[in-house]
Design a protein around this motif. Structure first.
Motif, PDB file in Angstrom:
ATOM      1  N   ARG A   1       0.817  -1.222   0.000  1.00 33.10           N
ATOM      2  CA  ARG A   1       0.000   0.000   0.000  1.00 33.10           C
ATOM      3  C   ARG A   1       0.846   1.266   0.000  1.00 33.10           C
ATOM      4  O   ARG A   1       0.350   2.343  -0.313  1.00 33.10           O
ATOM      5  CB  ARG A   1      -0.915   0.037   1.225  1.00 33.10           C
ATOM      6  N   LEU A   2       2.123   1.147   0.386  1.00 29.45           N
ATOM      7  CA  LEU A   2       2.992   2.318   0.496  1.00 29.45           C
ATOM      8  C   LEU A   2       3.522   2.739  -0.863  1.00 29.45           C
ATOM      9  O   LEU A   2       3.865   1.907  -1.704  1.00 29.45           O
ATOM     10  CB  LEU A   2       4.160   2.017   1.438  1.00 29.45           C
ATOM     11  N   LEU A   3       3.589   4.039  -1.062  1.00 34.78           N
ATOM     12  CA  LEU A   3       4.089   4.633  -2.301  1.00 34.78           C
ATOM     13  C   LEU A   3       5.318   5.476  -1.997  1.00 34.78           C
ATOM     14  O   LEU A   3       5.522   5.890  -0.858  1.00 34.78           O
ATOM     15  CB  LEU A   3       3.007   5.522  -2.924  1.00 34.78           C
ATOM     16  N   GLU A   4       6.103   5.756  -3.027  1.00 37.29           N
ATOM     17  CA  GLU A   4       7.228   6.673  -2.857  1.00 37.29           C
ATOM     18  C   GLU A   4       6.712   8.107  -2.894  1.00 37.29           C
ATOM     19  O   GLU A   4       5.915   8.460  -3.755  1.00 37.29           O
ATOM     20  CB  GLU A   4       8.262   6.462  -3.963  1.00 37.29           C
ATOM     21  N   PRO A   5       7.153   8.954  -1.956  1.00 39.61           N
ATOM     22  CA  PRO A   5       6.703  10.353  -1.961  1.00 39.61           C
ATOM     23  C   PRO A   5       7.318  11.135  -3.110  1.00 39.61           C
ATOM     24  O   PRO A   5       8.406  10.830  -3.569  1.00 39.61           O
ATOM     25  CB  PRO A   5       7.166  10.884  -0.612  1.00 39.61           C
ATOM     26  N   ARG A   6       6.598  12.130  -3.570  1.00 42.19           N
ATOM     27  CA  ARG A   6       7.083  13.021  -4.616  1.00 42.19           C
ATOM     28  C   ARG A   6       6.763  14.463  -4.208  1.00 42.19           C
ATOM     29  O   ARG A   6       5.611  14.839  -4.147  1.00 42.19           O
ATOM     30  CB  ARG A   6       6.381  12.735  -5.944  1.00 42.19           C
ATOM     31  N   ASN A   7       7.778  15.244  -3.900  1.00 40.58           N
ATOM     32  CA  ASN A   7       7.601  16.671  -3.588  1.00 40.58           C
ATOM     33  C   ASN A   7       6.528  16.917  -2.533  1.00 40.58           C
ATOM     34  O   ASN A   7       5.656  17.746  -2.724  1.00 40.58           O
ATOM     35  CB  ASN A   7       7.273  17.450  -4.868  1.00 40.58           C
ATOM     36  N   GLU A   8       6.607  16.217  -1.433  1.00 35.39           N
ATOM     37  CA  GLU A   8       5.577  16.328  -0.411  1.00 35.39           C
ATOM     38  C   GLU A   8       5.777  17.534   0.508  1.00 35.39           C
ATOM     39  O   GLU A   8       4.841  17.966   1.139  1.00 35.39           O
ATOM     40  CB  GLU A   8       5.522  15.046   0.432  1.00 35.39           C
ATOM     41  N   GLY A   9       6.987  18.048   0.650  1.00 36.02           N
ATOM     42  CA  GLY A   9       7.226  19.214   1.483  1.00 36.02           C
ATOM     43  C   GLY A   9       7.579  18.889   2.920  1.00 36.02           C
ATOM     44  O   GLY A   9       7.857  19.775   3.700  1.00 36.02           O
ATOM     45  N   TRP A  10       7.564  17.634   3.295  1.00 36.45           N
ATOM     46  CA  TRP A  10       7.970  17.254   4.642  1.00 36.45           C
ATOM     47  C   TRP A  10       9.376  16.703   4.616  1.00 36.45           C
ATOM     48  O   TRP A  10      10.033  16.735   3.578  1.00 36.45           O
ATOM     49  CB  TRP A  10       6.982  16.284   5.274  1.00 36.45           C
ATOM     50  N   SER A  11       9.841  16.170   5.730  1.00 39.13           N
ATOM     51  CA  SER A  11      11.224  15.711   5.849  1.00 39.13           C
ATOM     52  C   SER A  11      11.576  14.659   4.813  1.00 39.13           C
ATOM     53  O   SER A  11      10.791  13.766   4.518  1.00 39.13           O
ATOM     54  CB  SER A  11      11.440  15.112   7.246  1.00 39.13           C
ATOM     55  N   GLU A  12      12.798  14.773   4.285  1.00 38.07           N
ATOM     56  CA  GLU A  12      13.285  13.777   3.322  1.00 38.07           C
ATOM     57  C   GLU A  12      13.488  12.415   3.986  1.00 38.07           C
ATOM     58  O   GLU A  12      13.672  11.416   3.304  1.00 38.07           O
ATOM     59  CB  GLU A  12      14.559  14.247   2.631  1.00 38.07           C
ATOM     60  N   ARG A  13      13.428  12.357   5.313  1.00 34.78           N
ATOM     61  CA  ARG A  13      13.508  11.076   6.017  1.00 34.78           C
ATOM     62  C   ARG A  13      12.280  10.207   5.761  1.00 34.78           C
ATOM     63  O   ARG A  13      12.326   9.004   5.942  1.00 34.78           O
ATOM     64  CB  ARG A  13      13.624  11.311   7.534  1.00 34.78           C
ATOM     65  N   LEU A  14      11.172  10.826   5.377  1.00 33.74           N
ATOM     66  CA  LEU A  14       9.935  10.081   5.159  1.00 33.74           C
ATOM     67  C   LEU A  14       9.972   9.482   3.751  1.00 33.74           C
ATOM     68  O   LEU A  14       9.703  10.145   2.769  1.00 33.74           O
ATOM     69  CB  LEU A  14       8.725  10.988   5.358  1.00 33.74           C
ATOM     70  N   LYS A  15      10.317   8.213   3.680  1.00 37.35           N
ATOM     71  CA  LYS A  15      10.590   7.537   2.411  1.00 37.35           C
ATOM     72  C   LYS A  15       9.369   6.874   1.801  1.00 37.35           C
ATOM     73  O   LYS A  15       9.430   6.339   0.700  1.00 37.35           O
ATOM     74  CB  LYS A  15      11.681   6.470   2.602  1.00 37.35           C
ATOM     75  N   ALA A  16       8.243   6.859   2.525  1.00 42.50           N
ATOM     76  CA  ALA A  16       7.028   6.222   2.016  1.00 42.50           C
ATOM     77  C   ALA A  16       5.831   7.104   2.344  1.00 42.50           C
ATOM     78  O   ALA A  16       5.849   7.880   3.300  1.00 42.50           O
ATOM     79  CB  ALA A  16       6.849   4.847   2.649  1.00 42.50           C
ATOM     80  N   LYS A  17       4.796   6.987   1.526  1.00 41.25           N
ATOM     81  CA  LYS A  17       3.555   7.690   1.819  1.00 41.25           C
ATOM     82  C   LYS A  17       2.391   6.731   1.621  1.00 41.25           C
ATOM     83  O   LYS A  17       2.479   5.755   0.857  1.00 41.25           O
ATOM     84  CB  LYS A  17       3.394   8.940   0.955  1.00 41.25           C
ATOM     85  N   LEU A  18       1.314   7.027   2.333  1.00 36.07           N
ATOM     86  CA  LEU A  18       0.131   6.184   2.290  1.00 36.07           C
ATOM     87  C   LEU A  18      -1.105   7.070   2.235  1.00 36.07           C
ATOM     88  O   LEU A  18      -1.383   7.803   3.188  1.00 36.07           O
ATOM     89  CB  LEU A  18       0.082   5.282   3.537  1.00 36.07           C
ATOM     90  N   PRO A  19      -1.839   7.021   1.119  1.00 39.87           N
ATOM     91  CA  PRO A  19      -3.099   7.770   1.060  1.00 39.87           C
ATOM     92  C   PRO A  19      -4.128   7.136   2.004  1.00 39.87           C
ATOM     93  O   PRO A  19      -4.264   5.918   2.057  1.00 39.87           O
ATOM     94  CB  PRO A  19      -3.545   7.621  -0.396  1.00 39.87           C
ATOM     95  N   LEU A  20      -4.821   7.974   2.746  1.00 40.79           N
ATOM     96  CA  LEU A  20      -5.856   7.525   3.672  1.00 40.79           C
ATOM     97  C   LEU A  20      -7.156   8.236   3.322  1.00 40.79           C
ATOM     98  O   LEU A  20      -7.173   9.442   3.105  1.00 40.79           O
ATOM     99  CB  LEU A  20      -5.457   7.851   5.117  1.00 40.79           C
ATOM    100  N   THR A  21      -8.256   7.481   3.262  1.00 38.89           N
ATOM    101  CA  THR A  21      -9.539   8.069   2.885  1.00 38.89           C
ATOM    102  C   THR A  21     -10.505   8.222   4.047  1.00 38.89           C
ATOM    103  O   THR A  21     -11.473   8.962   3.949  1.00 38.89           O
ATOM    104  CB  THR A  21     -10.214   7.241   1.771  1.00 38.89           C
ATOM    105  N   SER A  22     -10.235   7.506   5.155  1.00 37.70           N
ATOM    106  CA  SER A  22     -11.099   7.611   6.335  1.00 37.70           C
ATOM    107  C   SER A  22     -10.325   7.148   7.564  1.00 37.70           C
ATOM    108  O   SER A  22      -9.282   6.502   7.442  1.00 37.70           O
ATOM    109  CB  SER A  22     -12.357   6.756   6.154  1.00 37.70           C
ATOM    110  N   PRO A  23     -10.849   7.429   8.760  1.00 36.20           N
ATOM    111  CA  PRO A  23     -10.167   6.984   9.975  1.00 36.20           C
ATOM    112  C   PRO A  23     -10.048   5.461  10.065  1.00 36.20           C
ATOM    113  O   PRO A  23      -9.132   4.952  10.709  1.00 36.20           O
ATOM    114  CB  PRO A  23     -11.031   7.528  11.111  1.00 36.20           C
ATOM    115  N   THR A  24     -10.945   4.734   9.410  1.00 36.29           N
ATOM    116  CA  THR A  24     -10.862   3.274   9.449  1.00 36.29           C
ATOM    117  C   THR A  24      -9.645   2.746   8.690  1.00 36.29           C
ATOM    118  O   THR A  24      -9.236   1.608   8.907  1.00 36.29           O
ATOM    119  CB  THR A  24     -12.142   2.619   8.890  1.00 36.29           C
TER     120      THR A  24
END
Length: 193
Positions: free
Chosen positions: A153-176
């Motif tokens: 489920r994890l994707l590589e971040p692209r120009n996210e604006g947060w720390s370069e230490r964060l090597k993965a991103k995960l889209p979330l659509t709800s608290p569940t």
């Protein structure tokens, strides 16, 4: 006005102070000289455009530009207003509910520092291990200091604006979506920080 962001770890505070302290040695100009140059020469009115101008005109990188611009153009709602920044960023109730779920997840971890920025909310121990930013339509994107290979489920971040230490991103659509897998990733990222 204090231009230092709230919610920084001791290591992050030291790093920001070193950027400011070493500006003259690394660029040949003092902070005050850079502030004068920017106020005199920069015709841009938006923060990103001003940062881009500093980079294109003088070769100043993101962090030094942020230091200079925070003094040259202190905003009405600066880094020292964590509550105001949070309220301005998390206006969508659906996105806010995801933030609340992530906050509950990190509340059991020791020594966590929450840092509120204009575009995201970050969590650090010694260094940043996670960040969350809202997206249009009520969702959010979670950045994690884990490898994207850790979960399909994890994707590589692209120009996210947060720390370069964060090597993965995960889209979330709800608290569940903040399930046991997300909790495990948050804990693994926290342990490495």
């Amino acid at each position: 006005m204090d231009t230092k962001p709230q919610g920084l770890t001791e290591q992050q505070q030291t790093w920001f102070a070193s950027v400011r302290a070493n500006l003259q040695r690394e660029t040949g100009k003092t902070l005050e000289e850079w502030v004068e140059i920017v106020r005199r020469e920069c015709q841009e009115t938006r923060p990103k455009a001003r940062t881009d101008w500093l980079k294109a005109t003088y070769g100043i990188g993101q962090n030094r530009a942020a230091t200079i611009l925070s003094v040259a153009y202190p905003s009405e709602m600066g880094w020292d207003d964590a509550e105001g920044l949070r309220a301005a960023l998390w206006t969508d109730p659906a996105a806010l509910s995801i933030l609340v779920a992530i906050e509950a997840s990190v509340s059991d971890l020791r020594d966590v520092v929450t840092g509120q920025r204009k575009g995201f909310t970050a969590w650090s121990r010694k260094s940043q291990f996670a960040a969350l930013k809202p997206v249009k339509g009520g969702g959010a994107v979670l950045g994690l200091a884990v490898s994207p290979e850790a979960d399909p489920r994890l994707l590589e971040p692209r120009n996210e604006g947060w720390s370069e230490r964060l090597k993965a991103k995960l889209p979330l659509t709800s608290p569940t979506d903040v399930d046991d897998g997300v909790l495990a990733h948050l804990k693994a990222a926290w342990e490495r920080s």
